[in-house]
Design an enzyme around this catalytic site. Structure first.
Site, PDB file in Angstrom:
ATOM      1  N   THR A  77     128.655   5.273  35.727  1.00 37.46           N
ATOM      2  CA  THR A  77     129.651   5.958  34.902  1.00 37.46           C
ATOM      3  C   THR A  77     130.277   7.107  35.686  1.00 37.46           C
ATOM      4  OG1 THR A  77     127.902   7.322  33.903  1.00 37.46           O
ATOM      5  CG2 THR A  77     128.595   5.345  32.689  1.00 37.46           C
ATOM      6  N   GLY A  78     129.465   7.733  36.558  1.00 33.82           N
ATOM      7  CA  GLY A  78     129.993   8.806  37.394  1.00 33.82           C
ATOM      8  C   GLY A  78     131.015   8.310  38.389  1.00 33.82           C
ATOM      9  N   GLU A 114     122.618  14.013  37.798  1.00 29.82           N
ATOM     10  CA  GLU A 114     122.692  13.388  36.479  1.00 29.82           C
ATOM     11  C   GLU A 114     121.981  14.224  35.429  1.00 29.82           C
ATOM     12  OE1 GLU A 114     122.518   9.237  35.706  1.00 29.82           O
ATOM     13  OE2 GLU A 114     122.455   8.729  37.836  1.00 29.82           O
ATOM     14  N   ARG A 115     122.649  14.357  34.302  1.00 32.26           N
ATOM     15  CA  ARG A 115     122.061  15.046  33.153  1.00 32.26           C
ATOM     16  C   ARG A 115     120.766  14.347  32.750  1.00 32.26           C
ATOM     17  NH1 ARG A 115     124.915  14.259  27.379  1.00 32.26           N
ATOM     18  NH2 ARG A 115     124.508  12.160  28.123  1.00 32.26           N
ATOM     19  N   ASN A 160     126.912  15.456  33.233  1.00 33.39           N
ATOM     20  CA  ASN A 160     126.685  14.871  34.551  1.00 33.39           C
ATOM     21  C   ASN A 160     127.700  15.490  35.508  1.00 33.39           C
ATOM     22  OD1 ASN A 160     124.762  12.494  33.839  1.00 33.39           O
ATOM     23  ND2 ASN A 160     126.431  12.307  32.370  1.00 33.39           N
ATOM     24  N   CYS A 200     125.401   6.536  40.418  1.00 29.71           N
ATOM     25  CA  CYS A 200     125.706   6.685  38.988  1.00 29.71           C
ATOM     26  C   CYS A 200     126.979   5.901  38.706  1.00 29.71           C
ATOM     27  CB  CYS A 200     125.888   8.166  38.645  1.00 29.71           C
ATOM     28  SG  CYS A 200     126.371   8.466  36.933  1.00 29.71           S
ATOM     29  N   CYS A 227     124.920   3.964  30.862  1.00 31.63           N
ATOM     30  CA  CYS A 227     124.567   4.056  32.281  1.00 31.63           C
ATOM     31  C   CYS A 227     125.073   2.798  32.967  1.00 31.63           C
ATOM     32  CB  CYS A 227     123.059   4.205  32.460  1.00 31.63           C
ATOM     33  SG  CYS A 227     122.548   4.157  34.183  1.00 31.63           S
ATOM     34  N   ASN A 253     129.618   8.909  28.095  1.00 26.58           N
ATOM     35  CA  ASN A 253     128.766  10.050  28.406  1.00 26.58           C
ATOM     36  C   ASN A 253     129.605  11.050  29.210  1.00 26.58           C
ATOM     37  OD1 ASN A 253     128.942   8.572  30.767  1.00 26.58           O
ATOM     38  ND2 ASN A 253     126.774   8.560  31.206  1.00 26.58           N
ATOM     39  N   HIS A 271     131.147  13.783  31.895  1.00 31.12           N
ATOM     40  CA  HIS A 271     131.169  13.997  33.344  1.00 31.12           C
ATOM     41  C   HIS A 271     132.080  15.159  33.709  1.00 31.12           C
ATOM     42  CE1 HIS A 271     128.999  10.301  34.426  1.00 31.12           C
ATOM     43  NE2 HIS A 271     129.553   9.825  33.330  1.00 31.12           N
TER      44      HIS A 271
END
Length: 276
Positions: A223-224, A212-213, A194, A221, A71, A161, A163
């Site tokens: 990482t998003g 977000e998941r 996500n 977010c 995250c 993670n 996306h």
């Protein structure tokens, strides 16, 4: 249990330091404490732990009790916490994550407090099966996905993670609540996903809203935001350095061509401290 409430652009966390390992009841605690009506309220519960590979280790439990591999907003909060609270005096440090390995962090310090954090978020994973999706392609760009009779086109990126980046006409006013939860659990995504809804405004600026998941709609977010710029470069929509504007504020994202590393720069803030 002592905690500090922190946020990165409104993506908020209950941060706990002092444990030597993740408690057995961490999932249950996260569900209870992250509840905004019956608990403290947060998108996730973050533990700062000792690491054998890095200066610190971070574990993130989402508000639904599931664990996040990484995250970007949480890692900035962790970096600020450890410096501001005297756990380190280094302005360059490393933090171990569950899904993205050890990440290098550079602090911008003003008057003894961390104001901004630049994180090396690692190299994006673009191979469909490793994101993971069920699609055997590398990269997965402009892939069709259908939900309740509506078709979307997505680009898949993992930053440690998974996306799913979808371009829409108006991300700011997009109906997140309807489409986010349905896309999150779509069969194309074996570990859920996500979902980022993105509108490109120029070669160096995008609007993004995220589902977000494990947490639902959040104000930001990290990482998003990284996945958004990677996807936008792959689709020829932005340059490699771009600002991603989220509901909670802006993040600067750089995808370095020479090293393939993605860098994220943004703030982190402490809100209050308390005891459970």
């Amino acid at each position: 249990m002592n905690f500090t409430k922190m946020h990165g652009l409104g993506n908020d966390f209950i941060v706990v330091a002092g444990e030597t390992q993740l408690p057995d009841n961490a999932a249950q605690l996260a569900e209870q404490l992250c509840n905004r009506f019956f608990g403290i309220g947060a998108d996730g519960l973050v533990y700062i732990l000792p690491s054998e590979q890095a200066d610190f280790r971070m574990r993130i439990i989402n508000s639904d009790g599931s664990e996040a591999e990484q995250c970007g907003n949480a890692i900035r909060c962790v970096a600020k916490y450890v410096y501001d609270n005297g756990l380190t005096n280094k302005e360059s440090l490393t933090i171990e994550t569950l899904g993205a390995g050890v990440q290098a962090v550079q602090l911008t310090v003003e008057n003894g407090k961390v104001e901004k954090v630049r994180v090396n978020m690692g190299q994006p994973i673009l191979e469909g099966l490793k994101v993971p999706t069920t699609i055997d392609a590398n990269p997965v760009i402009g892939q069709s996905i259908e939900v309740d009779g509506r078709e979307f086109k997505f680009t898949a990126v993992s930053m440690g993670n998974p996306h799913c980046v979808i371009y829409v006409d108006d991300a700011v006013n997009f109906d997140l609540a309807t489409w986010g939860p349905k896309l999150e659990v779509h069969p194309l995504f074996p570990r859920k996903i996500n979902v980022e809804f993105v509108t490109v405004r120029s070669k160096d600026f995008t609007d993004m809203r995220v589902w977000e998941r494990g947490a639902g709609p959040t104000l930001a977010c990290g990482t998003g935001a990284c996945a958004t710029v990677v996807a936008s470069v792959l689709n020829g929509l932005t340059d490699r350095t771009a600002t991603v504007s989220l509901k909670g504020g802006d993040l600067l994202i750089e995808w370095d061509e020479a090293t393939n590393f993605v860098f994220m720069t943004g703030p982190a803030a402490e809100v209050f401290r308390g005891t459970v």
